[in-house]
Design a protein around this motif. Structure first.
Motif, short mmCIF file in Angstrom:
data_model
loop_
_atom_site.label_atom_id
_atom_site.label_comp_id
_atom_site.label_asym_id
_atom_site.label_seq_id
_atom_site.Cartn_x
_atom_site.Cartn_y
_atom_site.Cartn_z
N UNK A 90 0.83 -1.21 0.00
CA UNK A 90 0.00 0.00 0.00
C UNK A 90 0.87 1.25 0.00
N UNK A 91 1.92 1.25 0.81
CA UNK A 91 2.81 2.42 0.85
C UNK A 91 3.45 2.68 -0.51
N UNK A 92 3.93 1.62 -1.15
CA UNK A 92 4.55 1.77 -2.47
C UNK A 92 3.51 2.23 -3.49
N UNK A 93 2.34 1.60 -3.47
CA UNK A 93 1.27 1.96 -4.41
C UNK A 93 0.86 3.42 -4.23
N UNK A 94 0.63 3.81 -2.98
CA UNK A 94 0.21 5.19 -2.72
C UNK A 94 1.30 6.20 -3.08
N UNK A 95 2.56 5.87 -2.78
CA UNK A 95 3.66 6.78 -3.10
C UNK A 95 3.79 6.98 -4.61
N UNK A 96 3.75 5.89 -5.35
CA UNK A 96 3.84 6.00 -6.82
C UNK A 96 2.64 6.76 -7.38
N UNK A 97 1.47 6.46 -6.85
CA UNK A 97 0.25 7.14 -7.32
C UNK A 97 0.32 8.64 -7.03
N UNK A 98 0.70 8.99 -5.81
CA UNK A 98 0.76 10.42 -5.45
C UNK A 98 1.82 11.17 -6.26
N UNK A 99 3.00 10.57 -6.44
CA UNK A 99 4.03 11.24 -7.24
C UNK A 99 3.56 11.43 -8.68
N UNK A 100 2.99 10.39 -9.26
CA UNK A 100 2.51 10.49 -10.65
C UNK A 100 1.37 11.49 -10.77
N UNK A 101 0.45 11.47 -9.81
CA UNK A 101 -0.68 12.40 -9.85
C UNK A 101 -0.21 13.84 -9.69
N UNK A 102 0.76 14.07 -8.80
CA UNK A 102 1.26 15.43 -8.62
C UNK A 102 1.97 15.94 -9.87
N UNK A 103 2.69 15.06 -10.55
CA UNK A 103 3.32 15.45 -11.81
C UNK A 103 2.26 15.81 -12.85
N UNK A 104 1.22 14.99 -12.94
CA UNK A 104 0.14 15.27 -13.90
C UNK A 104 -0.59 16.56 -13.55
N UNK A 105 -0.84 16.79 -12.26
CA UNK A 105 -1.54 18.01 -11.84
C UNK A 105 -0.69 19.24 -12.10
N UNK A 106 0.61 19.17 -11.79
CA UNK A 106 1.47 20.33 -12.04
C UNK A 106 1.61 20.59 -13.54
N UNK A 107 1.68 19.53 -14.33
CA UNK A 107 1.72 19.71 -15.79
C UNK A 107 0.44 20.33 -16.32
#
Length: 127
Positions: free
Chosen positions: A47-64
């Protein structure tokens, strides 16, 4: 920049913003499917790995998406100044950062909602 350059930037920024939104929706869909199908069976580390990857990817998409929307509005403002025949909205009354910020906040709320969904799948209320 010439007027035609601003028109081209307007189109490219619009396309980039839509592409970033599509990436975010794809990420969120995948995360929600994983949460629904196997969320209860994942270990804490998974869960930690899944959430970390999801949050990093989502933040990159949101900032883009924020940057593309900001570029879109800057190009639109410059187009309005250089080509008055387009009759575009007058940006004198509005901050250029308003819509990019609203879109980023909405996207952030969607990410938080998906994290809440995962939490609820893993911690169901016993009735």
């Amino acid at each position: 920049m010439t007027a035609s350059d601003w028109v081209e930037m307007y189109g490219m920024a619009s396309s980039t913003g839509i592409a970033n939104l599509a990436v975010l929706i794809t990420l969120m869909s995948g995360y929600l499917v994983v949460a629904y199908l196997v969320g209860k069976r994942l270990t804490r580390t998974q869960i930690l790995v899944t959430n970390a990857l999801y949050l990093m990817s989502a933040l990159i998409a949101i900032s883009g998406s924020f940057q593309a929307t900001l570029d879109f509005h800057i190009a639109r403002k410059e187009m309005a100044l250089q080509i008055p025949q387009l009759n575009l909205f007058n940006y004198a009354e509005q901050s250029i950062y308003l819509w990019p910020s609203i879109i980023a906040i909405i996207n952030g709320c969607l990410v938080v909602a998906s994290l809440i969904f995962m939490w609820q799948v893993r911690h169901p209320k016993e009735s």
